[in-house]
Design a protein around this motif. Structure first.
Motif, short mmCIF file in Angstrom:
data_model
loop_
_atom_site.label_atom_id
_atom_site.label_comp_id
_atom_site.label_asym_id
_atom_site.label_seq_id
_atom_site.Cartn_x
_atom_site.Cartn_y
_atom_site.Cartn_z
N LEU A 140 0.86 -1.18 0.00
CA LEU A 140 0.00 0.00 0.00
C LEU A 140 0.89 1.23 0.00
CD1 LEU A 140 -0.25 1.65 2.99
CD2 LEU A 140 -1.30 -0.52 3.62
N THR A 141 0.39 2.30 -0.56
CA THR A 141 1.14 3.56 -0.60
C THR A 141 0.35 4.65 0.09
OG1 THR A 141 0.21 4.14 -2.76
CG2 THR A 141 2.31 2.95 -2.75
N GLY A 142 1.06 5.62 0.61
CA GLY A 142 0.43 6.76 1.27
C GLY A 142 1.27 8.00 1.10
N GLU B 230 9.27 1.83 2.71
CA GLU B 230 10.20 2.45 1.77
C GLU B 230 9.74 3.88 1.48
OE1 GLU B 230 10.52 0.10 -1.74
OE2 GLU B 230 11.49 -1.57 -0.74
N PRO B 231 10.42 4.92 2.01
CA PRO B 231 11.45 4.85 3.06
C PRO B 231 10.79 4.77 4.43
CG PRO B 231 11.11 7.11 2.42
CD PRO B 231 10.19 6.30 1.54
N LEU C 90 4.34 0.59 2.09
CA LEU C 90 4.47 -0.46 3.10
C LEU C 90 4.13 -1.78 2.43
CD1 LEU C 90 4.73 -1.63 5.95
CD2 LEU C 90 2.35 -0.96 6.37
N THR C 91 5.08 -2.72 2.47
CA THR C 91 4.91 -4.02 1.83
C THR C 91 4.96 -5.12 2.89
OG1 THR C 91 6.03 -3.19 -0.15
CG2 THR C 91 5.79 -5.57 0.04
#
Length: 507
Positions: free
Chosen positions: A284-286, A312-313, A328-329
């Motif tokens: 997911l990305t934020g 990351e990061p 976040l993976t």
């Protein structure tokens, strides 16, 4: 023309003081479409709506072309002079002339395209000032850098209201700041042609509730399709939503957002929920935004609710007016993921709901290997429809799905959309549906508008169950641009679609 020959020395809409911010509320602004169309302003639709006895009962933002300030200044002056305190105005559509920002200037050489678009924005700013407005409704602007450029090149701009109907999947992608911390409010509602009054009300209420986040306050752009508008509907929509929802003018929505942003100091834009397949790595990305003028350092961590978690990061530097992205993976283990952000002014904790799809729910093709980068979940009731009806079903997400049967639907594409912009790449879509054994349906994915079709699947009778929803997979390559997913019904039996989830596949 006669209208353009009439001299109006001063065009200024009524200035109304904003309400005080209540941090417990969901604020929304109704935005009426198509004011870029001069016949709409002068002959059809707006004049009829303007005479409605229901005008003024709720705040509405009326869109007006900046060019109207020179082409029909007397008409604009009439609207301003007869407006109630609940009638506000903003520019349409996309600026001085009807244009699609994503496409503007593409016929020029690449090295000249930015300057051409900047020139358009400079002219737009000039005529927005002449019109006396500080916000603009834009459409077909899916590239973040194009949206951002409005705030960079129009120094007095206070807010942007993108989209002709809903294209976003969740609140995190609907409302956020851009350059100069100018708020962007994407549309959160769509429309169904030929819907009855009751259908219009119930669908709008459902769409607003569906995208309302758990955080408070929240700020929503409610798109009103002018071709099917009925001003008596919107007070009823507010009544059904309840007292937690407050309608405000678009200029007040911007003011309240800015107040809240300054109070929070740090703003997180995350998906309210994601879909993950049990056992498969999901990403997911934020984005974090800071209201301060100085950069803010944010340290990220999570709990053991996601196995093999990796940020990351893991440390971000958030500059004012830009935002800082992270991913976040991992493999979600429960129905909630917690993200903890440590900043100089304190610790903030954010939650993301997880819908875990089990192996028992999957039907058909084997899922691809690789990391599933979550792109969005699109509730069927919030997509566009040619026919069919809203189905109340406790087994469906949000207790609602979209059903097609012989009593409510016509053969053909009954559900389609969302036209959400996605980059080029390899993707997976899961359609969650159920239906009768005698049903024949086709699922497909395509570039928005239907061409080209990127994947297609005829649903076999053995793949549907009348009692339980099942997830059918389509893997496809997308060339970049708006995504459309579709359900085509044959006219036999019945089928109900709950949602469509989409991921980009990373090897």
């Amino acid at each position: 023309s006669v209208h353009s020959g009439i001299r109006v020395s001063h065009l200024r809409p009524r200035n109304v003081p904003p309400p005080r911010l209540d941090p417990s509320r969901v604020y929304l602004s109704f935005i009426m479409s198509d004011g870029d169309n001069l016949p709409v302003l002068t002959l059809n639709n707006f004049p009829q709506l303007w005479r409605s006895p229901d005008r003024g009962k709720v705040p509405i933002g009326w869109t007006v072309s900046p060019a109207a300030s020179i082409l029909i200044p007397d008409v604009v002056s009439y609207y301003y002079a007869t407006a109630t305190s609940n009638d506000a105005f903003l520019g349409a559509v996309s600026g001085l002339g009807y244009t699609y920002p994503d496409s503007y200037g593409l016929r020029y050489k690449p090295e000249h395209q930015q300057a051409v678009f900047d020139g358009f924005l400079t002219d737009t700013g000039k005529y927005l000032q002449r019109l006396g407005v500080r916000s603009v409704w834009i459409m077909n602007a899916t590239r973040p850098e194009r949206i951002r450029r409005y705030a960079e090149k129009i120094p007095f701009l206070e807010a942007l209201f993108p989209d002709y109907g809903r294209r976003v999947a969740d609140y995190g992608s609907a409302t956020y700041p851009t350059a100069r911390n100018v708020p962007v409010f994407h549309a959160v509602t769509g429309w169904t042609e030929n819907a009855t009054r009751e259908e219009k009300i119930s669908q709008m209420v459902e769409q607003i509730r569906n995208i309302t986040p758990s955080e408070r306050p929240a700020f929503l752009h409610v798109f009103l399709w002018n071709w099917g508008a009925d001003l008596s509907i919107y007070p009823e929509v507010l009544k059904r939503l309840g007292p937690a929802y407050v309608a405000v003018r678009p200029d007040h929505l911007s003011h309240l957002f800015q107040q809240d942003f300054g109070r929070r100091k740090l703003l997180a834009r995350l998906p309210e929920r994601i879909v993950a397949v049990e056992g498969l790595p999901t990403r997911l990305t934020g984005t974090f935004y800071a209201s301060s003028t100085e950069p803010v350092t944010v340290q990220l961590s999570t709990t053991d609710a996601i196995k093999d978690a990796k940020f990351e990061p893991s440390q971000l530097t958030v500059a004012a007016g830009t935002g800082a992205q992270f991913s976040l993976t991992g493999r979600p283990q429960t129905d909630q993921i917690a993200i903890v952000a440590q900043a100089p002014f304190g610790t903030r904790r954010y939650s993301v709901s997880v819908r875990l799809v089990s192996a028992q729910e999957l039907t058909g093709a084997r899922l691809p290997s690789g990391t599933l980068c979550f792109a969005g979940i699109y509730e069927a009731e919030n997509l566009a429809h040619n026919s069919g009806t809203l189905l109340s079903d406790v087994a469906a997400s949000g207790s609602s799905a979209w059903k097609a049967d012989e009593a409510t639907a016509k053969p053909g594409y009954v559900v389609y959309g969302p036209y959400a912009p996605i980059p080029a790449g390899r993707y997976l879509a899961l359609f969650r549906l159920k239906g009768s054994s005698g049903n024949a349906a086709v699922l497909d994915t395509c570039v928005g508008g239907g061409n080209p079709i990127t994947a297609q699947k005829t649903v076999g009778t053995a793949e549907l169950d009348e009692q339980q929803y099942r997830c059918l997979a389509l893997e496809f390559h997308h060339p970049g641009g708006p995504l459309e997913t579709r359900l085509r019904w044959s006219g036999r039996g019945w089928v109900a679609l709950d949602w469509v989830a989409v991921w980009q596949i990373e090897e």
